[in-house]
Design a protein around this motif. Structure first.
Motif, PDB file in Angstrom:
ATOM      1  N   ASP A  36     -46.546   7.649  74.943  1.00  0.00           N
ATOM      2  CA  ASP A  36     -47.111   8.868  74.353  1.00  0.00           C
ATOM      3  C   ASP A  36     -46.193   9.451  73.272  1.00  0.00           C
ATOM      4  O   ASP A  36     -46.244  10.624  72.966  1.00  0.00           O
ATOM      5  N   CYS A  37     -45.348   8.620  72.701  1.00  0.00           N
ATOM      6  CA  CYS A  37     -44.459   9.024  71.603  1.00  0.00           C
ATOM      7  C   CYS A  37     -44.868   8.225  70.375  1.00  0.00           C
ATOM      8  O   CYS A  37     -44.228   7.247  70.015  1.00  0.00           O
ATOM      9  N   GLN A  38     -45.959   8.621  69.749  1.00  0.00           N
ATOM     10  CA  GLN A  38     -46.488   7.905  68.591  1.00  0.00           C
ATOM     11  C   GLN A  38     -46.395   8.792  67.351  1.00  0.00           C
ATOM     12  O   GLN A  38     -46.038   9.959  67.432  1.00  0.00           O
ATOM     13  N   GLU A  39     -46.719   8.235  66.210  1.00  0.00           N
ATOM     14  CA  GLU A  39     -46.621   8.987  64.960  1.00  0.00           C
ATOM     15  C   GLU A  39     -47.553  10.194  64.959  1.00  0.00           C
ATOM     16  O   GLU A  39     -47.194  11.259  64.480  1.00  0.00           O
ATOM     17  N   ASP A  40     -48.737  10.047  65.519  1.00  0.00           N
ATOM     18  CA  ASP A  40     -49.710  11.136  65.507  1.00  0.00           C
ATOM     19  C   ASP A  40     -49.858  11.824  66.864  1.00  0.00           C
ATOM     20  O   ASP A  40     -50.776  12.605  67.055  1.00  0.00           O
ATOM     21  N   GLN A  41     -48.960  11.546  67.800  1.00  0.00           N
ATOM     22  CA  GLN A  41     -49.077  12.122  69.144  1.00  0.00           C
ATOM     23  C   GLN A  41     -47.716  12.151  69.826  1.00  0.00           C
ATOM     24  O   GLN A  41     -46.990  11.161  69.823  1.00  0.00           O
ATOM     25  N   VAL A  42     -47.372  13.312  70.402  1.00  0.00           N
ATOM     26  CA  VAL A  42     -46.185  13.426  71.249  1.00  0.00           C
ATOM     27  C   VAL A  42     -46.474  14.501  72.281  1.00  0.00           C
ATOM     28  O   VAL A  42     -47.028  15.545  71.964  1.00  0.00           O
ATOM     29  N   ARG A  43     -46.128  14.222  73.516  1.00  0.00           N
ATOM     30  CA  ARG A  43     -46.440  15.157  74.607  1.00  0.00           C
ATOM     31  C   ARG A  43     -45.408  16.277  74.678  1.00  0.00           C
ATOM     32  O   ARG A  43     -44.242  16.086  74.374  1.00  0.00           O
ATOM     33  N   HIS A  44     -45.869  17.433  75.119  1.00  0.00           N
ATOM     34  CA  HIS A  44     -45.023  18.616  75.228  1.00  0.00           C
ATOM     35  C   HIS A  44     -43.852  18.392  76.194  1.00  0.00           C
ATOM     36  O   HIS A  44     -42.795  18.989  76.034  1.00  0.00           O
ATOM     37  N   GLU A  45     -44.011  17.513  77.157  1.00  0.00           N
ATOM     38  CA  GLU A  45     -42.947  17.243  78.135  1.00  0.00           C
ATOM     39  C   GLU A  45     -41.700  16.637  77.488  1.00  0.00           C
ATOM     40  O   GLU A  45     -40.631  16.641  78.079  1.00  0.00           O
ATOM     41  N   HIS A  46     -41.818  16.137  76.253  1.00  0.00           N
ATOM     42  CA  HIS A  46     -40.668  15.570  75.545  1.00  0.00           C
ATOM     43  C   HIS A  46     -39.864  16.629  74.782  1.00  0.00           C
ATOM     44  O   HIS A  46     -38.866  16.303  74.153  1.00  0.00           O
ATOM     45  N   LEU A  47     -40.308  17.880  74.830  1.00  0.00           N
ATOM     46  CA  LEU A  47     -39.601  18.955  74.133  1.00  0.00           C
ATOM     47  C   LEU A  47     -38.357  19.347  74.920  1.00  0.00           C
ATOM     48  O   LEU A  47     -38.434  19.657  76.106  1.00  0.00           O
ATOM     49  N   LYS A  48     -37.205  19.308  74.273  1.00  0.00           N
ATOM     50  CA  LYS A  48     -35.921  19.609  74.921  1.00  0.00           C
ATOM     51  C   LYS A  48     -35.110  20.560  74.052  1.00  0.00           C
ATOM     52  O   LYS A  48     -35.215  20.534  72.831  1.00  0.00           O
ATOM     53  N   GLU A  49     -34.279  21.365  74.695  1.00  0.00           N
ATOM     54  CA  GLU A  49     -33.361  22.220  73.954  1.00  0.00           C
ATOM     55  C   GLU A  49     -32.202  21.369  73.442  1.00  0.00           C
ATOM     56  O   GLU A  49     -31.678  20.520  74.149  1.00  0.00           O
ATOM     57  N   CYS A  50     -31.804  21.603  72.202  1.00  0.00           N
ATOM     58  CA  CYS A  50     -30.695  20.857  71.608  1.00  0.00           C
ATOM     59  C   CYS A  50     -29.387  21.578  71.907  1.00  0.00           C
ATOM     60  O   CYS A  50     -29.226  22.748  71.576  1.00  0.00           O
ATOM     61  N   ASN A  51     -28.475  20.892  72.525  1.00  0.00           N
ATOM     62  CA  ASN A  51     -27.178  21.457  72.890  1.00  0.00           C
ATOM     63  C   ASN A  51     -26.076  20.796  72.071  1.00  0.00           C
ATOM     64  O   ASN A  51     -26.258  19.698  71.555  1.00  0.00           O
ATOM     65  N   PRO A  52     -24.909  21.431  71.978  1.00  0.00           N
ATOM     66  CA  PRO A  52     -23.780  20.773  71.300  1.00  0.00           C
ATOM     67  C   PRO A  52     -23.452  19.442  71.981  1.00  0.00           C
ATOM     68  O   PRO A  52     -23.657  19.278  73.190  1.00  0.00           O
ATOM     69  N   LEU A  53     -22.955  18.493  71.201  1.00  0.00           N
ATOM     70  CA  LEU A  53     -22.596  17.182  71.747  1.00  0.00           C
ATOM     71  C   LEU A  53     -21.445  17.320  72.739  1.00  0.00           C
ATOM     72  O   LEU A  53     -20.542  18.133  72.548  1.00  0.00           O
ATOM     73  N   THR A  54     -21.489  16.550  73.807  1.00  0.00           N
ATOM     74  CA  THR A  54     -20.473  16.658  74.860  1.00  0.00           C
ATOM     75  C   THR A  54     -19.540  15.453  74.928  1.00  0.00           C
ATOM     76  O   THR A  54     -18.742  15.355  75.849  1.00  0.00           O
ATOM     77  N   PHE A  55     -19.653  14.525  73.967  1.00  0.00           N
ATOM     78  CA  PHE A  55     -18.800  13.327  73.982  1.00  0.00           C
ATOM     79  C   PHE A  55     -18.711  12.745  72.580  1.00  0.00           C
ATOM     80  O   PHE A  55     -19.450  13.150  71.683  1.00  0.00           O
ATOM     81  N   GLY A  56     -17.836  11.811  72.394  1.00  0.00           N
ATOM     82  CA  GLY A  56     -17.745  11.058  71.157  1.00  0.00           C
ATOM     83  C   GLY A  56     -16.947  11.742  70.062  1.00  0.00           C
ATOM     84  O   GLY A  56     -16.388  12.823  70.253  1.00  0.00           O
ATOM     85  N   PRO A  57     -16.932  11.124  68.893  1.00  0.00           N
ATOM     86  CA  PRO A  57     -16.121  11.644  67.790  1.00  0.00           C
ATOM     87  C   PRO A  57     -16.617  12.983  67.248  1.00  0.00           C
ATOM     88  O   PRO A  57     -15.871  13.693  66.590  1.00  0.00           O
ATOM     89  N   TYR A  58     -17.867  13.316  67.536  1.00  0.00           N
ATOM     90  CA  TYR A  58     -18.419  14.589  67.065  1.00  0.00           C
ATOM     91  C   TYR A  58     -18.543  15.599  68.206  1.00  0.00           C
ATOM     92  O   TYR A  58     -19.436  16.430  68.230  1.00  0.00           O
ATOM     93  N   TYR A  59     -17.637  15.518  69.147  1.00  0.00           N
ATOM     94  CA  TYR A  59     -17.607  16.399  70.321  1.00  0.00           C
ATOM     95  C   TYR A  59     -17.755  17.864  69.897  1.00  0.00           C
ATOM     96  O   TYR A  59     -17.105  18.315  68.964  1.00  0.00           O
ATOM     97  N   GLU A  60     -18.643  18.576  70.564  1.00  0.00           N
ATOM     98  CA  GLU A  60     -18.940  20.001  70.369  1.00  0.00           C
ATOM     99  C   GLU A  60     -19.637  20.309  69.042  1.00  0.00           C
ATOM    100  O   GLU A  60     -19.740  21.465  68.653  1.00  0.00           O
TER     101      GLU A  60
END
Length: 132
Positions: A36-60
């Motif tokens: 259900d992740c297509q160009e013309d369709q995406v389900r509301h259940e895939h909506l997530k809050e974006c948080n700062p990165l917690t790992f890697g070279p771009y931490y925080e």
């Protein structure tokens, strides 16, 4: 609501719609794993809050927007938060089309964006005129 001054009513209405926008939200999905992740369709259940990165070279690093990538071969749609780059609309890069935007939920499907316009124009606009 006639007891409130007109400007205060407008402020209260705008404040109700502004608070959900404070936290950046993007759709997160991959068409290889989610049918259900297509160009013309995406389900509301895939909506997530974006948080700062917690790992890697771009931490925080804090998110700056949402991204949708369309791989042409093999065909694949990927939606995520974006942590770097700039706003682009359909930029070609390595057999991919990349869309990046700075607003919450802006990596949804075209049909969902049309529904938002319909809601604002036919529901919200007459309601605001009613309050005058």
């Amino acid at each position: 609501m006639h007891f409130l001054p007109f400007r205060l009513k407008n402020f209260l209405i705008l404040a109700l719609f502004a608070f959900p926008i404070l936290a950046l939200e993007c759709y997160h999905c991959d068409s290889l794993n989610d049918g259900d992740c297509q160009e013309d369709q995406v389900r509301h259940e895939h909506l997530k809050e974006c948080n700062p990165l917690t790992f890697g070279p771009y931490y925080e690093r804090v998110p700056i927007g949402c991204r949708k990538m369309i791989d042409k071969a093999p065909y694949r749609i990927t939606r995520t938060c974006s942590y770097m780059g700039r706003r682009v609309h359909g930029r070609r890069a390595n057999n991919k089309l990349v869309y990046q935007c700075a607003e919450s939920r802006c990596n949804s499907s075209k049909s969902q964006q049309n529904l938002l316009f319909i809601f604002i124009f036919f529901i919200l606009f007459p309601f605001l005129n009613f309050l005058k």
